[in-house]
Design a protein around this motif. Structure first.
Motif, PDB file in Angstrom:
ATOM      1  N   PRO A 101       4.835  31.314  12.312  1.00 60.06           N
ATOM      2  CA  PRO A 101       3.748  31.299  13.310  1.00 60.06           C
ATOM      3  C   PRO A 101       2.421  31.839  12.784  1.00 60.06           C
ATOM      4  N   VAL A 102       2.493  32.860  11.949  1.00 58.15           N
ATOM      5  CA  VAL A 102       1.263  33.457  11.430  1.00 58.15           C
ATOM      6  C   VAL A 102       0.517  32.461  10.544  1.00 58.15           C
ATOM      7  N   SER A 103       1.240  31.760   9.684  1.00 54.92           N
ATOM      8  CA  SER A 103       0.595  30.778   8.806  1.00 54.92           C
ATOM      9  C   SER A 103       0.047  29.611   9.608  1.00 54.92           C
ATOM     10  N   VAL A 104       0.774  29.187  10.635  1.00 56.47           N
ATOM     11  CA  VAL A 104       0.303  28.105  11.505  1.00 56.47           C
ATOM     12  C   VAL A 104      -1.002  28.522  12.182  1.00 56.47           C
ATOM     13  N   GLN A 105      -1.032  29.755  12.660  1.00 58.75           N
ATOM     14  CA  GLN A 105      -2.231  30.273  13.314  1.00 58.75           C
ATOM     15  C   GLN A 105      -3.421  30.257  12.357  1.00 58.75           C
ATOM     16  N   SER A 106      -3.201  30.664  11.104  1.00 53.03           N
ATOM     17  CA  SER A 106      -4.282  30.704  10.117  1.00 53.03           C
ATOM     18  C   SER A 106      -4.780  29.299   9.784  1.00 53.03           C
ATOM     19  N   ILE A 107      -3.851  28.365   9.606  1.00 52.07           N
ATOM     20  CA  ILE A 107      -4.226  26.984   9.299  1.00 52.07           C
ATOM     21  C   ILE A 107      -5.011  26.383  10.453  1.00 52.07           C
ATOM     22  N   PHE A 108      -4.533  26.626  11.650  1.00 53.98           N
ATOM     23  CA  PHE A 108      -5.186  26.081  12.834  1.00 53.98           C
ATOM     24  C   PHE A 108      -6.594  26.641  12.985  1.00 53.98           C
ATOM     25  N   PHE A 109      -6.734  27.949  12.753  1.00 57.37           N
ATOM     26  CA  PHE A 109      -8.040  28.590  12.886  1.00 57.37           C
ATOM     27  C   PHE A 109      -9.027  28.020  11.862  1.00 57.37           C
ATOM     28  N   SER A 110      -8.557  27.821  10.630  1.00 55.77           N
ATOM     29  CA  SER A 110      -9.421  27.267   9.588  1.00 55.77           C
ATOM     30  C   SER A 110      -9.869  25.858   9.939  1.00 55.77           C
ATOM     31  N   SER A 111      -8.953  25.057  10.478  1.00 56.63           N
ATOM     32  CA  SER A 111      -9.284  23.684  10.861  1.00 56.63           C
ATOM     33  C   SER A 111     -10.322  23.660  11.974  1.00 56.63           C
ATOM     34  N   LEU A 112     -10.128  24.513  12.967  1.00 55.55           N
ATOM     35  CA  LEU A 112     -11.083  24.579  14.079  1.00 55.55           C
ATOM     36  C   LEU A 112     -12.439  25.099  13.622  1.00 55.55           C
ATOM     37  N   SER A 113     -12.432  26.011  12.656  1.00 55.41           N
ATOM     38  CA  SER A 113     -13.692  26.538  12.131  1.00 55.41           C
ATOM     39  C   SER A 113     -14.512  25.435  11.482  1.00 55.41           C
ATOM     40  N   MET A 114     -13.844  24.500  10.821  1.00 54.92           N
ATOM     41  CA  MET A 114     -14.553  23.383  10.201  1.00 54.92           C
ATOM     42  C   MET A 114     -15.175  22.468  11.257  1.00 54.92           C
ATOM     43  N   ILE A 115     -14.462  22.284  12.362  1.00 51.25           N
ATOM     44  CA  ILE A 115     -15.005  21.461  13.450  1.00 51.25           C
ATOM     45  C   ILE A 115     -16.215  22.139  14.074  1.00 51.25           C
ATOM     46  N   ILE A 116     -16.094  23.453  14.303  1.00 49.00           N
ATOM     47  CA  ILE A 116     -17.224  24.215  14.857  1.00 49.00           C
ATOM     48  C   ILE A 116     -18.422  24.150  13.906  1.00 49.00           C
ATOM     49  N   ALA A 117     -18.160  24.273  12.596  1.00 46.72           N
ATOM     50  CA  ALA A 117     -19.243  24.217  11.609  1.00 46.72           C
ATOM     51  C   ALA A 117     -19.940  22.854  11.644  1.00 46.72           C
ATOM     52  N   ARG A 118     -19.152  21.803  11.823  1.00 47.13           N
ATOM     53  CA  ARG A 118     -19.742  20.455  11.916  1.00 47.13           C
ATOM     54  C   ARG A 118     -20.615  20.337  13.158  1.00 47.13           C
ATOM     55  N   LEU A 119     -20.179  20.951  14.239  1.00 45.70           N
ATOM     56  CA  LEU A 119     -20.961  20.935  15.478  1.00 45.70           C
ATOM     57  C   LEU A 119     -22.268  21.704  15.291  1.00 45.70           C
ATOM     58  N   ILE A 120     -22.176  22.867  14.654  1.00 51.21           N
ATOM     59  CA  ILE A 120     -23.364  23.697  14.428  1.00 51.21           C
ATOM     60  C   ILE A 120     -24.371  22.979  13.533  1.00 51.21           C
ATOM     61  N   ALA A 121     -23.872  22.197  12.584  1.00 51.44           N
ATOM     62  CA  ALA A 121     -24.751  21.483  11.654  1.00 51.44           C
ATOM     63  C   ALA A 121     -25.700  20.528  12.375  1.00 51.44           C
ATOM     64  N   GLY A 122     -25.359  20.153  13.598  1.00 55.50           N
ATOM     65  CA  GLY A 122     -26.237  19.287  14.375  1.00 55.50           C
ATOM     66  C   GLY A 122     -27.567  19.931  14.695  1.00 55.50           C
ATOM     67  N   TRP A 123     -27.664  21.252  14.601  1.00 59.16           N
ATOM     68  CA  TRP A 123     -28.922  21.962  14.836  1.00 59.16           C
ATOM     69  C   TRP A 123     -29.682  22.239  13.532  1.00 59.16           C
ATOM     70  N   GLY A 124     -29.181  21.711  12.424  1.00 53.02           N
ATOM     71  CA  GLY A 124     -29.902  21.831  11.170  1.00 53.02           C
ATOM     72  C   GLY A 124     -29.399  22.933  10.250  1.00 53.02           C
ATOM     73  N   ASP A 125     -30.049  23.008   9.082  1.00 51.27           N
ATOM     74  CA  ASP A 125     -29.641  23.972   8.061  1.00 51.27           C
ATOM     75  C   ASP A 125     -29.786  25.418   8.522  1.00 51.27           C
ATOM     76  N   ALA A 126     -30.807  25.686   9.320  1.00 55.19           N
ATOM     77  CA  ALA A 126     -31.044  27.058   9.781  1.00 55.19           C
ATOM     78  C   ALA A 126     -29.874  27.553  10.625  1.00 55.19           C
ATOM     79  N   ALA A 127     -29.344  26.684  11.477  1.00 59.43           N
ATOM     80  CA  ALA A 127     -28.214  27.069  12.325  1.00 59.43           C
ATOM     81  C   ALA A 127     -26.978  27.368  11.484  1.00 59.43           C
ATOM     82  N   VAL A 128     -26.751  26.555  10.447  1.00 58.41           N
ATOM     83  CA  VAL A 128     -25.608  26.781   9.557  1.00 58.41           C
ATOM     84  C   VAL A 128     -25.770  28.119   8.834  1.00 58.41           C
TER      85      VAL A 128
END
Length: 203
Positions: free
Chosen positions: A1-28
């Motif tokens: 479960p701990v490894s699943v949680q870490s993998i899931f969190f990393s995957s979601l972080s990439m999605i959030i980062a892609r969303l943030i990139a919509g506001w430009g380099d400054a937001a990233v």
């Protein structure tokens, strides 16, 4: 479960980062630098959670439930309050250490201030996750974490479509952290109380 949680969190972080990139380099840049500043809170909590994990596991295995009760998350609660207060009260001074550009600074101030409100809850979530693991029940915090981390995506999309704009993403992260920081500790206390009752140690 701990490894699943870490993998899931990393995957979601990439999605959030892609969303943030919509506001430009400054937001990233704000998100990357801000998360490094914020890490003083959660990295400390991670280390403390490892100690709590070992403490709880040792006493659980040794059939010493009363000692588990004496283990406290008060230190992490205090640390969460302190770091949260620093982020809320002194966001500009903290962010200026890394980025001085006037166009970016207000975004960084908003990030630190909004995330500051969740530091206490994040510290409690991480600490109680370590305690759950010490009891041999890692699935509980994993399920809660996966559910509310996943909820960040629709929350961020909805809130960022309002007048909050980019701040809506930060609020989505903060609100999900607050919810996790409420549910996991309360759940742990319920599980611990049930265990202590079973061992006939509750006065």
């Amino acid at each position: 479960p701990v490894s699943v949680q870490s993998i899931f969190f990393s995957s979601l972080s990439m999605i959030i980062a892609r969303l943030i990139a919509g506001w430009g380099d400054a937001a990233v840049a704000v998100q990357k630098v801000g998360s490094q500043i914020e890490s003083i809170s959660w990295m400390t909590a991670d280390g403390f959670a490892s100690a709590v994990n070992a403490f709880v596991a040792q006493n659980y295995g040794a059939k010493q439930p009363a000692r588990i009760r004496r283990g406290t998350a008060a230190l992490m609660a205090g640390w969460g309050l302190l770091t949260g207060a620093l982020l809320v009260i002194f966001p500009q001074a903290l962010f200026r250490v890394f980025i001085q550009e006037e166009a970016v600074l207000p975004m960084g101030v908003d990030y630190l201030r909004i995330l500051g409100y969740s530091q206490l809850f994040m510290c409690m979530e991480i600490t109680c996750t370590g305690a759950f693991q010490g009891l041999g029940r890692p699935m509980v915090p994993t399920v809660v974490s996966v559910i509310f981390n996943t909820a960040r995506i629709p929350m961020a999309l909805i809130l960022s479509a309002t007048a909050l704009s980019l701040n809506g993403v930060w609020w989505a992260i903060t609100l999900s952290s607050i919810l996790k920081g409420l549910i996991i500790p309360v759940w742990f206390l319920a599980v611990l109380r049930q265990y202590l009752r079973r061992e006939h140690t509750v006065p």
